[in-house]
Design a protein around this motif. Structure first.
Motif, PDB file in Angstrom:
ATOM      1  N   LEU A 178       0.838  -1.209   0.000  1.00 35.14           N
ATOM      2  CA  LEU A 178       0.000   0.000   0.000  1.00 35.14           C
ATOM      3  C   LEU A 178       0.866   1.249   0.000  1.00 35.14           C
ATOM      4  O   LEU A 178       0.561   2.231  -0.699  1.00 35.14           O
ATOM      5  N   PHE A 179       1.934   1.225   0.797  1.00 33.77           N
ATOM      6  CA  PHE A 179       2.856   2.369   0.828  1.00 33.77           C
ATOM      7  C   PHE A 179       3.413   2.643  -0.570  1.00 33.77           C
ATOM      8  O   PHE A 179       3.426   3.782  -1.029  1.00 33.77           O
ATOM      9  N   MET A 180       3.867   1.602  -1.247  1.00 35.92           N
ATOM     10  CA  MET A 180       4.425   1.777  -2.584  1.00 35.92           C
ATOM     11  C   MET A 180       3.352   2.231  -3.574  1.00 35.92           C
ATOM     12  O   MET A 180       3.603   3.037  -4.467  1.00 35.92           O
ATOM     13  N   ALA A 181       2.140   1.713  -3.404  1.00 36.42           N
ATOM     14  CA  ALA A 181       1.047   2.026  -4.333  1.00 36.42           C
ATOM     15  C   ALA A 181       0.618   3.483  -4.255  1.00 36.42           C
ATOM     16  O   ALA A 181       0.077   4.032  -5.223  1.00 36.42           O
ATOM     17  N   GLY A 182       0.856   4.132  -3.114  1.00 37.73           N
ATOM     18  CA  GLY A 182       0.392   5.506  -2.932  1.00 37.73           C
ATOM     19  C   GLY A 182       1.250   6.567  -3.598  1.00 37.73           C
ATOM     20  O   GLY A 182       0.786   7.700  -3.804  1.00 37.73           O
ATOM     21  N   TYR A 183       2.482   6.222  -3.957  1.00 40.09           N
ATOM     22  CA  TYR A 183       3.405   7.238  -4.475  1.00 40.09           C
ATOM     23  C   TYR A 183       2.916   7.903  -5.758  1.00 40.09           C
ATOM     24  O   TYR A 183       2.797   9.130  -5.830  1.00 40.09           O
ATOM     25  N   ILE A 184       2.645   7.112  -6.782  1.00 40.71           N
ATOM     26  CA  ILE A 184       2.278   7.696  -8.080  1.00 40.71           C
ATOM     27  C   ILE A 184       0.962   8.471  -8.006  1.00 40.71           C
ATOM     28  O   ILE A 184       0.901   9.617  -8.477  1.00 40.71           O
ATOM     29  N   PRO A 185      -0.123   7.924  -7.408  1.00 39.60           N
ATOM     30  CA  PRO A 185      -1.352   8.717  -7.280  1.00 39.60           C
ATOM     31  C   PRO A 185      -1.148  10.012  -6.500  1.00 39.60           C
ATOM     32  O   PRO A 185      -1.686  11.067  -6.875  1.00 39.60           O
ATOM     33  N   GLY A 186      -0.364   9.961  -5.410  1.00 40.21           N
ATOM     34  CA  GLY A 186      -0.112  11.169  -4.624  1.00 40.21           C
ATOM     35  C   GLY A 186       0.657  12.220  -5.402  1.00 40.21           C
ATOM     36  O   GLY A 186       0.339  13.420  -5.354  1.00 40.21           O
ATOM     37  N   ILE A 187       1.663  11.778  -6.137  1.00 43.17           N
ATOM     38  CA  ILE A 187       2.465  12.706  -6.955  1.00 43.17           C
ATOM     39  C   ILE A 187       1.626  13.278  -8.093  1.00 43.17           C
ATOM     40  O   ILE A 187       1.707  14.465  -8.408  1.00 43.17           O
ATOM     41  N   LEU A 188       0.785  12.424  -8.713  1.00 41.32           N
ATOM     42  CA  LEU A 188      -0.083  12.905  -9.796  1.00 41.32           C
ATOM     43  C   LEU A 188      -1.061  13.965  -9.299  1.00 41.32           C
ATOM     44  O   LEU A 188      -1.349  14.937 -10.003  1.00 41.32           O
ATOM     45  N   TRP A 189      -1.581  13.780  -8.088  1.00 42.78           N
ATOM     46  CA  TRP A 189      -2.460  14.791  -7.471  1.00 42.78           C
ATOM     47  C   TRP A 189      -1.723  16.117  -7.394  1.00 42.78           C
ATOM     48  O   TRP A 189      -2.242  17.166  -7.811  1.00 42.78           O
ATOM     49  N   GLY A 190      -0.511  16.092  -6.852  1.00 39.78           N
ATOM     50  CA  GLY A 190       0.276  17.320  -6.725  1.00 39.78           C
ATOM     51  C   GLY A 190       0.604  17.946  -8.068  1.00 39.78           C
ATOM     52  O   GLY A 190       0.484  19.168  -8.245  1.00 39.78           O
ATOM     53  N   LEU A 191       0.988  17.128  -9.050  1.00 46.14           N
ATOM     54  CA  LEU A 191       1.333  17.649 -10.377  1.00 46.14           C
ATOM     55  C   LEU A 191       0.126  18.271 -11.072  1.00 46.14           C
ATOM     56  O   LEU A 191       0.253  19.302 -11.751  1.00 46.14           O
ATOM     57  N   TYR A 420      -9.312   3.743 -13.183  1.00 51.64           N
ATOM     58  CA  TYR A 420      -9.422   2.931 -14.394  1.00 51.64           C
ATOM     59  C   TYR A 420      -8.086   2.500 -15.009  1.00 51.64           C
ATOM     60  O   TYR A 420      -8.066   1.765 -15.991  1.00 51.64           O
ATOM     61  N   ILE A 421      -6.976   2.981 -14.447  1.00 56.71           N
ATOM     62  CA  ILE A 421      -5.652   2.505 -14.902  1.00 56.71           C
ATOM     63  C   ILE A 421      -4.962   1.867 -13.690  1.00 56.71           C
ATOM     64  O   ILE A 421      -4.240   2.542 -12.935  1.00 56.71           O
ATOM     65  N   PRO A 422      -5.189   0.585 -13.459  1.00 56.98           N
ATOM     66  CA  PRO A 422      -4.669  -0.085 -12.255  1.00 56.98           C
ATOM     67  C   PRO A 422      -3.160   0.056 -12.070  1.00 56.98           C
ATOM     68  O   PRO A 422      -2.680   0.120 -10.931  1.00 56.98           O
ATOM     69  N   GLN A 423      -2.408   0.113 -13.163  1.00 59.80           N
ATOM     70  CA  GLN A 423      -0.949   0.137 -13.050  1.00 59.80           C
ATOM     71  C   GLN A 423      -0.420   1.411 -12.381  1.00 59.80           C
ATOM     72  O   GLN A 423       0.712   1.427 -11.902  1.00 59.80           O
ATOM     73  N   LEU A 424      -1.224   2.468 -12.367  1.00 60.97           N
ATOM     74  CA  LEU A 424      -0.798   3.668 -11.636  1.00 60.97           C
ATOM     75  C   LEU A 424      -0.620   3.363 -10.154  1.00 60.97           C
ATOM     76  O   LEU A 424       0.222   3.955  -9.483  1.00 60.97           O
ATOM     77  N   SER A 425      -1.414   2.430  -9.650  1.00 62.20           N
ATOM     78  CA  SER A 425      -1.300   2.013  -8.248  1.00 62.20           C
ATOM     79  C   SER A 425      -0.449   0.754  -8.080  1.00 62.20           C
ATOM     80  O   SER A 425       0.203   0.585  -7.049  1.00 62.20           O
ATOM     81  N   LEU A 426      -0.469  -0.105  -9.079  1.00 63.28           N
ATOM     82  CA  LEU A 426       0.124  -1.432  -8.912  1.00 63.28           C
ATOM     83  C   LEU A 426       1.520  -1.594  -9.496  1.00 63.28           C
ATOM     84  O   LEU A 426       2.198  -2.583  -9.221  1.00 63.28           O
ATOM     85  N   TRP A 427       1.964  -0.614 -10.301  1.00 58.67           N
ATOM     86  CA  TRP A 427       3.261  -0.779 -10.957  1.00 58.67           C
ATOM     87  C   TRP A 427       4.413  -0.871  -9.952  1.00 58.67           C
ATOM     88  O   TRP A 427       5.231  -1.793 -10.009  1.00 58.67           O
ATOM     89  N   LEU A 428       4.473   0.077  -9.017  1.00 57.97           N
ATOM     90  CA  LEU A 428       5.570   0.049  -8.035  1.00 57.97           C
ATOM     91  C   LEU A 428       5.493  -1.178  -7.127  1.00 57.97           C
ATOM     92  O   LEU A 428       6.522  -1.838  -6.894  1.00 57.97           O
ATOM     93  N   PRO A 429       4.298  -1.529  -6.583  1.00 56.98           N
ATOM     94  CA  PRO A 429       4.238  -2.770  -5.785  1.00 56.98           C
ATOM     95  C   PRO A 429       4.648  -4.004  -6.569  1.00 56.98           C
ATOM     96  O   PRO A 429       5.304  -4.895  -6.028  1.00 56.98           O
ATOM     97  N   SER A 430       4.250  -4.066  -7.855  1.00 59.23           N
ATOM     98  CA  SER A 430       4.626  -5.235  -8.671  1.00 59.23           C
ATOM     99  C   SER A 430       6.137  -5.249  -8.939  1.00 59.23           C
ATOM    100  O   SER A 430       6.765  -6.306  -8.999  1.00 59.23           O
ATOM    101  N   LEU A 431       6.709  -4.045  -9.078  1.00 64.15           N
ATOM    102  CA  LEU A 431       8.147  -3.923  -9.287  1.00 64.15           C
ATOM    103  C   LEU A 431       8.915  -4.467  -8.087  1.00 64.15           C
ATOM    104  O   LEU A 431      10.007  -5.032  -8.222  1.00 64.15           O
ATOM    105  N   MET A 432       8.321  -4.285  -6.893  1.00 61.15           N
ATOM    106  CA  MET A 432       8.950  -4.747  -5.656  1.00 61.15           C
ATOM    107  C   MET A 432       8.546  -6.186  -5.289  1.00 61.15           C
ATOM    108  O   MET A 432       8.952  -6.695  -4.256  1.00 61.15           O
TER     109      MET A 432
END
Length: 435
Positions: A178-191, A420-432
């Motif tokens: 969950l920690f890893m999954a939050g990075y991209i959505p959180g950064i996208l919100w800020g951007l 609707y794009i699961p990989q935005l949340s799942l890419w980093l967790p899957s990478l790890m």
């Protein structure tokens, strides 16, 4: 009338009545849950079982992470890191249009991640950057809106207490994942908010007036580096398997104490009793909510309410795009009236089975849920971050809210992408290797 419908109506009606009457939400949850089981269970058994569920609900080792992360956040809040992170953010934004507001966004993302609190980020950053923006001719409503809109990003960028809560109530979803999954959505919100700021600032002619020499830039980076190392040490340790999330929270407390007491020297030993007291009060509220909500979770499971809700939603449509959109709308509405922790505790067991039945990964669902509830913290009538941001910005809520509308539109676009794009949340967790 079936048991699930009767119990569900009792919970809903009693909960709404008690909340409107001003009953604390934890008490309202407990009473409505026990009353909901009475049609199918003897009163004495229901009350005894409810008490047992409270204790079993909070007798979970992983919950120890919450008080320690709260304590670490409070120490860092008082530890003088805000100014150092603001200077670093200024360095990053340079002389872009609306550079000070852009600085606010980056500082909120950094500070919110370290403190784990959107309200703390809005308060600390708004009170420091706001007056500087005013001196440089920024509209206070514009400044306050930028601060409020981006303060919740730190709840998505780990470490985050609400992710730990979701992990517990969802049946043990990996906290590290969950920690890893939050990075991209959180950064996208800020951007997304930074893009909005760019166009508004360009139109109004807001530009930075400060330039840094190489020597000043290096000094700023060196001063901010110890703060950033907290995230690296804690998250890196959890992901690397060096320690668990609970052990990582203790490391965060020790590190923040050493940093604030001996390195920055921004707090003293006499400040610690007050910090401990505030942390204990916050912890008590959250842990009691978790304990009481476990009664509701048990009642829902016993009476098959999640199954009934799932069947009801799937009866509306079998199209997962429609169902996910409907769940998002419900969560957005709920978030405007309820704080994040109780909302997470109540709606996770209801909507998680629906989403998993439609093929959504629990990690992905957790990020979608938290993203929705984060939006609720900046919307009236219960948006705590909104009210804090308005107070420190010294502006009126109605004028700021009008300026927030364009930010809401940008944030909603990101929410749809995350949904609707699961990989935005799942890419980093899957990478790890977590997925």
């Amino acid at each position: 009338m079936n048991t699930a419908l009767v119990s569900g109506l009792i919970i809903l009606v009693l909960l709404v009545i008690m909340l409107l009457a001003g009953v604390p939400i934890a008490v309202a949850l407990g009473i409505s849950s026990v009353c909901a089981i009475l049609p199918v269970m003897d009163t004495s058994v229901a009350v005894l079982t409810g008490a047992q569920r409270i204790f079993s609900g909070i007798s979970v080792f992983s919950l120890l992470a919450i008080p320690f992360f709260i304590l670490a956040g409070n120490i860092m809040n008082k530890g003088g890191i805000a100014v150092r992170l603001i200077n670093l953010a200024k360095l990053i934004t340079g002389r872009a249009p609306g550079a000070l507001a852009q600085t606010n966004v980056i500082a909120n993302m950094l500070f919110g991640a370290i403190s784990g609190s959107g309200t703390a980020a809005a308060s600390a950053m708004g009170s420091i950057i706001g007056p500087i923006e005013k001196d440089e001719g920024y509209d206070p409503n514009f400044s306050a809106a930028a601060n409020i809109a981006t303060a919740p990003t730190g709840l998505l960028i780990p470490p985050s207490n609400v992710m730990i809560t979701f992990s517990l109530v969802s049946g043990g979803t990996s906290v590290a994942a969950l920690f890893m999954a939050g990075y991209i959505p959180g950064i996208l919100w800020g951007l997304a908010c930074m893009v909005v700021i760019y166009f508004i600032a360009k139109k109004k002619g807001y530009r930075a007036k400060t330039k840094f020499t190489f020597k000043e830039a290096m000094k700023i980076i060196l001063q901010a580096l110890p703060c950033l190392l907290l995230i690296l040490i804690v998250i890196g340790g959890i992901i690397g398997g060096i320690f668990t999330a609970t052990e990582g929270s203790v490391v965060a407390v020790v590190y923040s104490l050493v940093l604030s007491l001996f390195f920055y020297r921004s707090i003293s030993l006499k400040d610690l009793p007050k910090i401990f007291k505030e942390s204990a009060e916050m912890t008590g509220i959250i842990i009691f909510l978790i304990g009481v909500s476990s009664i509701m979770s048990w009642v829902m499971a016993f009476t098959n309410i999640p199954t009934a809700v799932s069947n009801g939603l799937l009866a509306i449509s079998s199209n997962k795009i429609v169902i996910f959109l409907l769940i998002n709308v419900i969560l957005l509405i709920v978030g405007t009236f309820m704080d994040m922790t109780p909302a997470c505790l109540i709606f996770t067991p209801i909507f998680l089975p629906v989403c998993t039945a439609l093929g959504m990964n629990p990690i992905h669902f957790g990020i979608m849920l938290i993203f929705n509830l984060c939006i609720g913290t900046i919307t009236p009538p219960v948006g705590t971050t909104l009210f804090v941001g308005v107070k420190v910005g010294k502006v009126k809520i109605e004028t700021v809210f009008r300026q927030l509308l364009i930010y809401f539109a940008a944030i909603f676009v990101v929410l749809m992408l995350v949904t609707y794009i699961p990989q935005l949340s799942l890419w980093l967790p899957s990478l790890m290797g977590y997925v």
